[in-house]
Write a protein that holds these residues in place. Sequence first.
Motif, PDB file in Angstrom:
ATOM      1  N   GLU A   9       0.827  -1.242  -0.048  1.00 44.23           N
ATOM      2  CA  GLU A   9       0.145   0.102   0.111  1.00 44.23           C
ATOM      3  C   GLU A   9       0.811   1.198   0.019  1.00 44.23           C
ATOM      4  OE1 GLU A   9      -2.637  -0.397   3.518  1.00 44.23           O
ATOM      5  OE2 GLU A   9      -4.139  -1.170   2.098  1.00 44.23           O
ATOM      6  N   THR A  10       1.940   1.110   0.397  1.00 40.89           N
ATOM      7  CA  THR A  10       3.033   2.332   0.537  1.00 40.89           C
ATOM      8  C   THR A  10       3.661   2.605  -1.129  1.00 40.89           C
ATOM      9  OG1 THR A  10       4.773   0.979   1.185  1.00 40.89           O
ATOM     10  CG2 THR A  10       3.414   1.944   2.763  1.00 40.89           C
ATOM     11  N   SER A  11       3.422   1.978  -2.030  1.00 47.14           N
ATOM     12  CA  SER A  11       3.658   2.052  -3.328  1.00 47.14           C
ATOM     13  C   SER A  11       3.199   3.520  -3.996  1.00 47.14           C
ATOM     14  CB  SER A  11       3.246   1.064  -4.342  1.00 47.14           C
ATOM     15  OG  SER A  11       3.602  -0.343  -3.796  1.00 47.14           O
ATOM     16  N   SER A  12       3.854   4.054  -5.087  1.00 45.50           N
ATOM     17  CA  SER A  12       3.693   5.265  -5.489  1.00 45.50           C
ATOM     18  C   SER A  12       3.833   5.220  -7.068  1.00 45.50           C
ATOM     19  CB  SER A  12       4.430   6.200  -4.777  1.00 45.50           C
ATOM     20  OG  SER A  12       5.795   6.174  -5.361  1.00 45.50           O
ATOM     21  N   VAL A  13       2.872   5.964  -7.711  1.00 46.39           N
ATOM     22  CA  VAL A  13       2.830   6.135  -9.189  1.00 46.39           C
ATOM     23  C   VAL A  13       3.182   7.609  -9.634  1.00 46.39           C
ATOM     24  CG1 VAL A  13       1.529   4.062  -9.553  1.00 46.39           C
ATOM     25  CG2 VAL A  13       0.482   6.454  -9.007  1.00 46.39           C
ATOM     26  N   LYS A  14       3.830   7.755 -10.454  1.00 50.74           N
ATOM     27  CA  LYS A  14       3.995   9.118 -11.181  1.00 50.74           C
ATOM     28  C   LYS A  14       3.921   9.114 -12.545  1.00 50.74           C
ATOM     29  CE  LYS A  14       8.898   8.832 -10.066  1.00 50.74           C
ATOM     30  NZ  LYS A  14       9.977   9.435  -9.281  1.00 50.74           N
ATOM     31  N   ILE A  15       3.542  10.093 -13.048  1.00 50.22           N
ATOM     32  CA  ILE A  15       3.485  10.228 -14.861  1.00 50.22           C
ATOM     33  C   ILE A  15       4.683  10.612 -15.269  1.00 50.22           C
ATOM     34  CG2 ILE A  15       2.492  11.187 -16.827  1.00 50.22           C
ATOM     35  CD1 ILE A  15      -0.502  11.080 -14.991  1.00 50.22           C
ATOM     36  N   LEU A  16       5.409   9.969 -15.966  1.00 48.97           N
ATOM     37  CA  LEU A  16       6.843  10.352 -16.556  1.00 48.97           C
ATOM     38  C   LEU A  16       6.546  10.531 -18.084  1.00 48.97           C
ATOM     39  CD1 LEU A  16       8.883   7.796 -14.579  1.00 48.97           C
ATOM     40  CD2 LEU A  16       8.251  10.067 -14.096  1.00 48.97           C
ATOM     41  N   THR A  17       7.727  11.146 -18.559  1.00 46.96           N
ATOM     42  CA  THR A  17       7.850  11.165 -20.161  1.00 46.96           C
ATOM     43  C   THR A  17       9.059  10.500 -20.483  1.00 46.96           C
ATOM     44  OG1 THR A  17       6.768  13.423 -19.803  1.00 46.96           O
ATOM     45  CG2 THR A  17       7.827  12.814 -21.846  1.00 46.96           C
ATOM     46  N   SER A  18       8.978   9.958 -21.593  1.00 45.79           N
ATOM     47  CA  SER A  18      10.150   9.229 -22.400  1.00 45.79           C
ATOM     48  C   SER A  18      10.616  10.264 -23.053  1.00 45.79           C
ATOM     49  CB  SER A  18       9.794   8.151 -23.405  1.00 45.79           C
ATOM     50  OG  SER A  18       8.951   7.167 -22.598  1.00 45.79           O
ATOM     51  N   GLY A  19      12.019  10.615 -22.563  1.00 45.37           N
ATOM     52  CA  GLY A  19      12.714  11.513 -23.254  1.00 45.37           C
ATOM     53  C   GLY A  19      12.164  12.961 -23.056  1.00 45.37           C
ATOM     54  N   LEU A  20      12.518  14.123 -23.892  1.00 49.57           N
ATOM     55  CA  LEU A  20      12.229  15.402 -23.613  1.00 49.57           C
ATOM     56  C   LEU A  20      10.723  15.627 -24.017  1.00 49.57           C
ATOM     57  CD1 LEU A  20      12.940  18.220 -22.652  1.00 49.57           C
ATOM     58  CD2 LEU A  20      13.825  18.616 -24.891  1.00 49.57           C
ATOM     59  N   ILE A  21      10.188  15.462 -25.027  1.00 50.40           N
ATOM     60  CA  ILE A  21       8.937  15.522 -25.550  1.00 50.40           C
ATOM     61  C   ILE A  21       8.390  14.075 -26.008  1.00 50.40           C
ATOM     62  CG2 ILE A  21       9.022  17.700 -26.105  1.00 50.40           C
ATOM     63  CD1 ILE A  21       9.671  16.862 -29.066  1.00 50.40           C
ATOM     64  N   GLY A  22       8.794  12.994 -25.427  1.00 52.33           N
ATOM     65  CA  GLY A  22       8.307  11.674 -25.749  1.00 52.33           C
ATOM     66  C   GLY A  22       6.917  11.293 -25.286  1.00 52.33           C
TER      67      GLY A  22
END
Length: 160
Positions: A96-109
């Motif tokens: 339950e202590t896991s986290s998620v984030k939205i990331l980007t592949s490269g600069l504008i990927g």
Amino acid sequence: MQQTRKIELWVGSFVLAGICAILVMIFQVADVKGFGSDDTYTLNAEFDNIGSLKVRSPVKVGGVVIGRVTQIGLNSESLLPVVSMAINSQYNQFSETSSVKILTSGLIGEQYIGLTPGFVFDDEQMLVDGDFIEDTKSAMILEDLIGQVLYSVGGNSENE
């Protein structure tokens, strides 16, 4: 006549082989694994801003794809985006202590979801089908960052 027929068969074979090659490339680029349903479970997360995240975007742990985004909706009470993810059931050891984030592949990927496994304590529960991940970090919007930089630079030049 016989020579023409032979040439037509060869040309037809090459055209058919070319079509098959193009189909294989399309399935590889689209990352289609198969038409059957894999054994998965669903995790949900609520974000402030999902940027340009799309359905079928990958869910990764340390760069390894463990699932896909299956649905993006809006919570009717909080008016915040809710993302549903189908996680391969062989990866069922997230606490339950896991986290998620939205990331980007490269600069504008393309954007994807990065899942960070949480610590497992004695009293900690594991995430199961339908659970919400509470610890989320929204996408960084390039336009917002540029706006903040321009605002800060503009503000500093007026004070001098």
